[in-house]
Design an enzyme around this catalytic site. Structure first.
Site, PDB file in Angstrom:
ATOM      1  N   ASN A  41      -6.458   8.113   0.451  1.00  0.00           N
ATOM      2  CA  ASN A  41      -6.746   7.753   2.045  1.00  0.00           C
ATOM      3  C   ASN A  41      -7.236   9.176   2.599  1.00  0.00           C
ATOM      4  OD1 ASN A  41      -4.035   7.630   1.894  1.00  0.00           O
ATOM      5  ND2 ASN A  41      -4.064   6.609   3.827  1.00  0.00           N
ATOM      6  N   GLU A  54      -7.775  10.300   6.513  1.00  0.00           N
ATOM      7  CA  GLU A  54      -7.578   9.675   7.979  1.00  0.00           C
ATOM      8  C   GLU A  54      -8.358  10.903   8.841  1.00  0.00           C
ATOM      9  OE1 GLU A  54      -3.752   8.603   9.028  1.00  0.00           O
ATOM     10  OE2 GLU A  54      -3.826   6.621   7.880  1.00  0.00           O
ATOM     11  N   GLU A  63      -9.322   3.256  -1.957  1.00  0.00           N
ATOM     12  CA  GLU A  63     -10.214   2.537  -2.921  1.00  0.00           C
ATOM     13  C   GLU A  63     -11.597   3.041  -2.780  1.00  0.00           C
ATOM     14  OE1 GLU A  63      -7.982   1.422  -1.122  1.00  0.00           O
ATOM     15  OE2 GLU A  63      -7.156  -0.460  -1.203  1.00  0.00           O
ATOM     16  N   CYS A 112      -7.243  -3.827   1.062  1.00  0.00           N
ATOM     17  CA  CYS A 112      -7.518  -4.521   2.472  1.00  0.00           C
ATOM     18  C   CYS A 112      -8.792  -5.170   2.242  1.00  0.00           C
ATOM     19  CB  CYS A 112      -7.687  -3.430   3.410  1.00  0.00           C
ATOM     20  SG  CYS A 112      -9.248  -2.725   3.511  1.00  0.00           S
ATOM     21  N   CYS A 172     -11.788  -3.105   1.789  1.00  0.00           N
ATOM     22  CA  CYS A 172     -12.047  -2.609   0.388  1.00  0.00           C
ATOM     23  C   CYS A 172     -12.365  -3.873  -0.716  1.00  0.00           C
ATOM     24  CB  CYS A 172     -10.970  -2.001  -0.077  1.00  0.00           C
ATOM     25  SG  CYS A 172     -10.684  -0.438   0.930  1.00  0.00           S
TER      26      CYS A 172
HETATM   27  N1  THU Z   1      -5.655   2.088   3.408  1.00  0.00           N
HETATM   28  C1  THU Z   1      -6.115   2.502   2.141  1.00  0.00           C
HETATM   29  O1  THU Z   1      -6.237   3.224   1.733  1.00  0.00           O
HETATM   30  N2  THU Z   1      -6.398   1.155   1.532  1.00  0.00           N
HETATM   31  C2  THU Z   1      -6.453  -0.110   2.044  1.00  0.00           C
HETATM   32  O2  THU Z   1      -6.823  -1.076   1.268  1.00  0.00           O
HETATM   33  C3  THU Z   1      -5.335  -0.423   2.918  1.00  0.00           C
HETATM   34  C4  THU Z   1      -5.228   0.640   3.947  1.00  0.00           C
HETATM   35  C5  THU Z   1      -5.122   3.133   4.337  1.00  0.00           C
HETATM   36  C6  THU Z   1      -5.771   3.194   5.544  1.00  0.00           C
HETATM   37  C7  THU Z   1      -4.776   3.993   6.459  1.00  0.00           C
HETATM   38  O3  THU Z   1      -5.248   5.594   6.309  1.00  0.00           O
HETATM   39  C8  THU Z   1      -3.697   3.611   6.045  1.00  0.00           C
HETATM   40  O4  THU Z   1      -3.730   3.005   4.767  1.00  0.00           O
HETATM   41  C9  THU Z   1      -2.848   2.885   6.885  1.00  0.00           C
HETATM   42  O5  THU Z   1      -3.602   1.592   7.030  1.00  0.00           O
HETATM   43 ZN    ZN Z   2      -9.182  -0.929   2.595  1.00  0.00          ZN
END
Ligand code: THU
Ligand code: ZN
Length: 157
Positions: free
Chosen positions: A48, A50, A60, A100, A103
């Protein structure tokens, strides 16, 4: 015959754990790593990323982007690991994370495209013993290309 070898699970988990260490998550401090095993038995991974606008990229999405950029469009197996900054998930305790909703939809795009129901590695029963779940279970009655009359055949690659 088993679909995968145990060594493939371990390799994929290791790739997800490794790429998680590169996660850029100063806002949530939740670091995620995702690794995809494709039809051609290659592994693509992503973390991830941000941003201050709180509209970051999920692990993902990064892994899917790496797969597509490398010319592949047929994911077979996905591992996602997530943990707060400072935690150190390991092969014995990888802390599998479910993708999530956003994704799941993006992953479903490639299931529609390639025809495989993506397998997702899930919770450990005991170290080294895994469970597979299918994307269609995680996103039933999904919205896809057929709903809008799009035929993806020529985009499969
Ligand atoms: N996150 C992911 O990378 N994948 C997911 O499917 C769930 C959430 C990340 C997004 C954010 O940077 C952190 O996890 C907290 O939500
Ligand atoms: Zn996601």
């Amino acid at each position: 015959m088993e679909k995968y070898h145990a060594a493939q699970f371990d390799e994929l988990i290791r790739a997800a754990l490794q790429v998680r260490l590169q996660a850029y998550a100063p806002y949530s401090r939740y670091q995620v790593g995702a690794a995809i095993l494709t039809e051609r038995l290659k592994i693509y991974s992503g973390c991830n990323v941000e941003a201050a606008d709180y509209d970051g990229t999920h692990a993902e999405e990064s892994a899917l982007a790496a797969m597509v950029a490398a010319g592949e469009r047929a994911p077979r197996l996905l591992v996602v690991v997530g943990a707060l900054e400072g935690a150190l998930p390991s092969l014995d305790a990888p802390n599998f994370t479910g993708p999530c909703g956003k994704c799941r939809q993006k992953l479903m795009e490639f299931s529609s495209l390639c025809g495989y129901d993506l397998d997702i590695l899930e919770g450990i029963r005991e170290p080294g013993v895994y469970k597979l779940r299918q994307l269609s279970e995680l996103l039933p009655a999904s919205f896809g290309p057929a709903n809008i009359g799009v035929d993806l055949k020529k985009y499969r690659g």
